[in-house]
Design an enzyme around this catalytic site. Structure first.
Site, PDB file in Angstrom:
ATOM      1  N   ASP A 602       5.789  46.017 -52.062  1.00 30.84           N
ATOM      2  CA  ASP A 602       4.471  46.554 -51.743  1.00 30.84           C
ATOM      3  C   ASP A 602       3.550  46.530 -52.951  1.00 30.84           C
ATOM      4  O   ASP A 602       3.918  46.985 -54.029  1.00 30.84           O
ATOM      5  CB  ASP A 602       4.589  48.018 -51.295  1.00 30.84           C
ATOM      6  CG  ASP A 602       5.250  48.140 -49.927  1.00 30.84           C
ATOM      7  OD1 ASP A 602       5.003  47.261 -49.084  1.00 30.84           O
ATOM      8  OD2 ASP A 602       5.995  49.109 -49.722  1.00 30.84           O
ATOM      9  N   HIS A 698      -3.663  55.502 -39.640  1.00 29.44           N
ATOM     10  CA  HIS A 698      -4.199  56.725 -40.252  1.00 29.44           C
ATOM     11  C   HIS A 698      -4.617  57.730 -39.206  1.00 29.44           C
ATOM     12  O   HIS A 698      -5.044  58.822 -39.529  1.00 29.44           O
ATOM     13  CB  HIS A 698      -5.383  56.393 -41.161  1.00 29.44           C
ATOM     14  CG  HIS A 698      -5.033  55.409 -42.235  1.00 29.44           C
ATOM     15  ND1 HIS A 698      -5.076  54.055 -42.023  1.00 29.44           N
ATOM     16  CD2 HIS A 698      -4.606  55.582 -43.500  1.00 29.44           C
ATOM     17  CE1 HIS A 698      -4.695  53.432 -43.127  1.00 29.44           C
ATOM     18  NE2 HIS A 698      -4.404  54.329 -44.030  1.00 29.44           N
TER      19      HIS A 698
END
Ligand code: GLN
Ligand code: ZN
Length: 757
Positions: A602, A698
C-alpha cells in the site's frame, strides 16, 4: 514578543468529540449532549491557551467534521440534494460529510480530499448552479461569543474566500469569479456581525496561496480582498501555511491587511522574500516559527536567529505556529510509557504552547549575547547536541551500498503480465478487496487485552486466526477471486509496521485527526530503521493455509510509512525512506518464499508529500520516492504479482510516475471523484492493471448491483477489459459487517454480470 496559535486540536485530549459524535450518529445521545461535549472541548482548549498566556487564541477552529465544510455551510454552499432531505441543521451538515441513507432519502457524501500536504482530509464543497451565496450560519459568531462569555477574547478563524473558491467544485456553469462578489459581501456581513459582538481580530486562512498561482488566481484573490478590506471594521490577519507565498508576496503585503501570517518552516523562501522585498512597518508579521506538523522540540537557537533578523529589520513580529496544531497530538502528559530521555525531545500541541511562551520571553532580547546563560535557552540547546539510540551502523551501510540495478524489477511489465495471466488464471474482471475487514469490537478488544497483558500471546493469536478463517470463508462464499486475511492484527497500517521495526517509537494517546471522527496515531521515527523479524508472514501464511484461492499478502510501502510517521529532522526523508524500503523488501521476499505470490504494497499516502508546487515535484520528491517503492519489490520472481493501493485518485498529473512504480496492479479511490482519472489513464497509455474502486467505503451506504455495473461500464469505456479489476475503493475496517457483506455481494454479482455480457 506576542504569541499566536493558528488553531488547536479539536477532537479533544482523549478524542472526546469522536466518541460523542459516533454515539450521536448511532442515535445513542441527543444533539444537545453532542453539543455539550463540543462546548467542553472548546472551553478546555481556550483555557489551556489562556493559562499559558497565548495572546492570539483562535475561536471557530473547532469543527464537528471539517472547517472548510463549516465555511461552505456558513455561506450556504450546500447542494440541493442535501437540502431536499429536510433534515435538521446538524444532520444536513453530517449528510454532506458522510452521506445519508434512511427514510428521508439516499445521497452520497461530498468528495473528500487531502488537505494540502497533510494527512488531514477536507470535504470538497460543491456549488450547484442556482445556489444563493449568503450568510447562513452563525457558528463563527456563536463560538466567539462563547469564548467571550468565558472571559477569553479570541481571534475568529475562518477559511478565506480565495481558498474556499479554489477548492470548491462547480458542478454547473457557474464559475468561481461569478460568485466572488457575492461571497466577499457575505464575508463582510459575517465580519461586521463579529465586530458588533466585540471581535477585534479575524484570521482568514488562505493556504491556497502557497501553491503555484496563475494570473487569474491572483486577480481573483485581489478582487475578493479589495472588497473585503474596503469595508472591514476589525483587524484582519491574512494567514498562510504549508509553504511560502512567492507568487503573490509583493501584492499580499501591499494590500490593506493589518497582519500577514507566513510559514517559516515549510516556506523555504519566506525569509528570502522578506529580505528581498521588505515587510511594511505598519503591519504585523505573524511568523510561523514553531512547526505545527512535527513533534520535535523547537530548536530555539535557529528560531531566535530568525527572530533577531526580523527585529533587526524593524519588523513588528508576533511569534506563531507554522500551521494549525490540528496536525500534532494534544499533549505529552498522557504518555506514561516513553522514558524521559525520549520525551524530552518532543513537543505536542500543549507543549508547543510552553515553547511559544519561553521563546516569547527570550525574544525580548535583541541578540544572543543578551540571553547567554539563560537556563531555558541552555536546556534547549543541550537537546540538540545529544539524542540517544539513534545510529545503527549496519543499516547505514546497507543504504549506502544500494546499487542502481536494485531499483529495477525484471523482466519488464509486459512479460510479467503474460506470465501472471497464465499462472493465476483469474476470470475477467477479477474481484478483490483492499485488505482490511471490519474492525468490530471483539477485534479491538482482543488487541487491547493482549496489549494490557490480560491474555497470552497464544490466546491473542488464536483469536486472530479464528477471525482470519471466518473472513476467508466469508470471502469464498461471497465469491471474491483474490482473498485477503483481513488485517485483524492491525490497529493502523503504519503503526503496525512501525511496531515491528527498530528505530521507531510509539505513543499511547497521541492521536491526530485524519478526517471527521477518524484519528490516527502516527509513530515517531526516532533513529535508524531496520526489521527485527518477519512482520506479517504468520497471518498471511495462515490465511493461505485456509483456502485454495490466491491469497494477497498485505504490506505498507516505505513512502507511506514515512509520510504517516513523524519524521526525523536530523537526516533527510529520502534516507529514512530507503532504510524503511529495505526493511519492507525483506518482508516481501519472506512472503514470496512462503508461497504468498500476490503481494499488495500500500502506498496510500504517496501523493501526500508531493510538493505543493509543480516545479518541485520530481526534484524534491518523486525522483527518490518512486525508486524507493521499486526497491521494495524489485527482488521478486516474474510470477509474483505486486499490487499497490492509493487512497485517492488525484494523480492525473503524475500518472507516468505512478506507472513507474512498476507494480502489476494498482487499486485506487475513484468512486468519489466521478472517475475523472480514467481519461488520463487512457491518454497516458497506463500499463499497470487497475482497480478504480467501484464504491465509496467512507460511507455506510450499500451500493446496488446496478450502480456498480454502471460504474464498471463507464470504466470499460476507458480501460482495456484485460486490465480491469473490481474492488471497493479502500479498506473496509471502518465499516460495519452487515453493510460490508451486502456491498461485496453486490460487487461480485456486478462483476459476474459483466463477465456474462
Ligand atoms: N490495506 C489497507 C486496508 O485495507 C489500506 C488502507 C488504506 O489505504 N488507507 O485497510
Ligand atoms: Zn485506501
Amino acid at each position: 514578543m506576542k504569541t499566536s496559535v493558528i488553531g488547536f486540536p479539536r477532537v479533544g485530549e482523549l478524542r472526546e468529540l469522536k466518541f460523542a459524535t459516533e454515539k450521536y450518529w448511532r442515535g445513542d445521545i441527543s444533539e444537545k449532549e453532542l453539543r455539550d461535549t463540543a462546548k467542553d472541548i472548546r472551553k478546555k482548549n481556550w483555557s489551556i491557551q489562556q493559562e499559558k498566556g497565548i495572546d492570539f487564541i483562535s475561536s471557530n477552529d473547532f469543527s464537528f467534521y471539517d472547517n472548510l465544510l463549516d465555511t461552505a455551510y456558513a455561506f450556504n454552499i450546500v447542494p440541493k440534494r442535501y437540502k431536499e432531505l429536510g433534515l435538521s441543521d446538524i444532520d444536513t451538515y453530517f449528510a454532506m460529510a458522510r452521506g445519508y441513507q434512511g427514510e428521508k432519502g439516499d445521497v452520497k457524501a461530498l468528495a473528500m480530499k487531502k488537505w494540502f500536504n497533510t494527512n488531514y482530509h477536507y470535504m470538497v464543497p460543491e456549488f450547484d448552479d442556482g445556489t444563493e451565496v449568503k450568510l447562513a450560519g452563525t457558528k463563527a459568531l456563536d463560538e466567539y461569543s462563547e469564548a467571550k462569555a468565558l472571559g477569553i477574547q479570541t481571534k475568529t478563524v475562518i477559511a478565506g474566500p480565495f481558498t474556499l473558491l479554489k477548492l470548491t467544485r462547480f458542478t454547473g456553469s457557474t464559475k468561481a469569479e461569478d460568485i466572488a462578489d457575492r461571497l466577499a459581501e457575505s464575508y463582510i456581513e459575517l465580519i461586521l456581525k463579529l465586530s458588533e459582538a466585540g471581535e477585534e481580530w479575524v484570521q482568514l486562512d488562505e493556504p491556497y496561496l502557497v501553491r503555484d498561482l496563475t494570473e487569474e488566481d491572483i486577480a481573483l484573490f485581489e478582487k475578493l480582498y479589495k472588497k473585503i478590506l474596503s469595508e472591514k471594521n476589525v483587524k484582519i490577519l491574512l494567514q498562510t501555511y504549508f509553504g511560502d507565498v512567492r507568487d503573490i508576496y509583493k501584492k499580499l503585503v501591499s494590500l490593506d491587511f493589518d497582519a500577514v501570517g507566513l510559514d517559516f518552516i515549510e516556506g523555504i523562501k519566506t525569509a528570502e522574500l522578506i529580505k528581498e522585498y521588505g515587510f511594511p512597518k505598519d503591519k504585523i508579521l505573524f511568523a510561523g516559527l514553531l512547526n505545527g506538523k512535527n513533534i520535535w522540540r523547537n530548536n530555539y537557537k535557529k528560531t531566535l536567529e530568525t527572530i533577531f533578523d526580523l527585529k533587526a529589520l524593524g519588523i513588528n513580529t508576533v511569534l506563531s505556529t507554522s500551521c494549525s496544531l490540528l496536525h500534532v497530538p494534544f499533549t505529552l502528559r498522557n504518555e506514561s510509557k516513553l522514558p524521559q530521555k525520549y520525551t524530552e525531545h518532543f513537543a505536542f500541541a500543549e507543549e508547543k504552547l510552553s515553547e511559544l511562551l519561553e521563546l516569547s520571553s527570550l525574544a525580548n532580547a535583541e541578540n544572543f549575547a543578551e540571553i547567554a546563560g539563560d537556563s531555558e535557552y541552555t536546556a534547549n540547546e543541550k537537546l540538540f547536541k545529544n539524542r540517544p539510540d539513534v545510529v545503527i551502523e549496519k543499516v547505514q551501510n546497507r543504504v549506502s551500498s544500494i546499487k542502481e540495478s536494485d531499483y529495477t524489477r525484471l523482466p519488464v511489465f509486459e512479460e510479467r503480465e503474460k506470465i501472471q495471466k497464465e499462472v493465476f488464471n483469474l476470470p475477467l474482471f477479477p474481484t478483490t478487496t483492499i485488505g482490511s475487514f471490519p474492525q468490530t469490537q471483539d477485534v479491538k478488544q482482543n488487541r487491547s487485552a493482549f496489549r494490557k497483558g490480560e491474555i497470552t500471546l497464544e490466546q491473542y493469536k488464536d483469536f486472530n486466526k479464528k477471525k482470519i478463517l471466518s473472513c476467508v470463508r466469508e470471502q469464498e462464499e461471497i465469491g471474491l477471486d483474490v482473498i485477503v486475511h483481513g488485517e485483524y492484527e492491525r490497529n493502523d497500517m503504519v503503526e503496525y509496521f512501525g511496531e515491528h521495526l527498530e528505530g521507531y517509537l510509539f505513543t499511547e494517546k497521541a492521536w491526530v485527526q485524519s478526517y471527521g471522527t477518524r484519528c490516527v496515531k502516527p509513530p515517531i521515527i526516532w533513529g535508524d530503521v531496520s526489521r527485527r523479524e518477519a512482520i506479517t508472514l504468520e497471518w498471511s501464511a495462515y490465511a493461505k493455509s485456509c483456502t485454495d484461492k490466491p491469497v494477497k499478502g498485505m504490506l505498507t510501502g516505505p513512502v507511506t510509512i514515512l509520510n504517516w510517521s513523524f519524521p526525523r529532522e536530523d537526516i533527510s526523508v529520502k534516507e529514512s525512506t530507503l532504510q524503511i524500503a529495505l526493511a519492507i523488501r525483506d518482508e516481501v521476499l519472506d512472503l514470496e518464499a512462503n508461497g504468498i505470490n500476490i503481494i499488495q504494497i500500500d502506498e496510500a499516502a504517496l501523493r501526500e508529500k508531493l510538493p505543493l508546487r509543480k516545479s518541485d515535484w520530481y526534484s524534491q520528491y518523486l525522483d527518490w520516492a518512486i525508486p524507493a517503492f521499486r526497491l521494495v519489490h524489485s527482488g521478486v520472481k516474474p510470477e509474483t504479482q505486486i499490487h499497490t493501493h492509493m487512497c485517492y485518485s488525484e494523480f492525473t498529473d503524475i500518472i507516468p510516475a505512478i506507472d513507474n512504480m512498476d507494480a502489476d496492479v494498482i487499486t485506487f479511490e475513484a468512486s468519489r471523484s466521478d472517475l475523472l482519472i480514467l481519461d488520463s489513464l487512457k491518454a497516458n497509455n497506463f500499463k499497470t492493471e487497475v482497480g478504480p474502486g467501484v464504491y465509496d467505503i467512507h460511507s455506510p451506504r450499500v451500493p446496488s448491483e446496478e450502480e456498480i455495473v454502471s460504474a464498471l461500464e463507464k470504466m470499460l469505456g476507458k480501460i482495456d477489459k484485460e486490465k480491469l479489476w473490481v474492488n471497493p475503493d479502500c479498506g473496509l475496517k471502518t465499516r460495519g459487517e452487515t453493510e460490508t457483506k451486502a456491498s461485496l455481494v453486490n460487487l461480485v454479482a456486478a462483476a459476474k454480470k459483466l463477465r456474462n455480457k
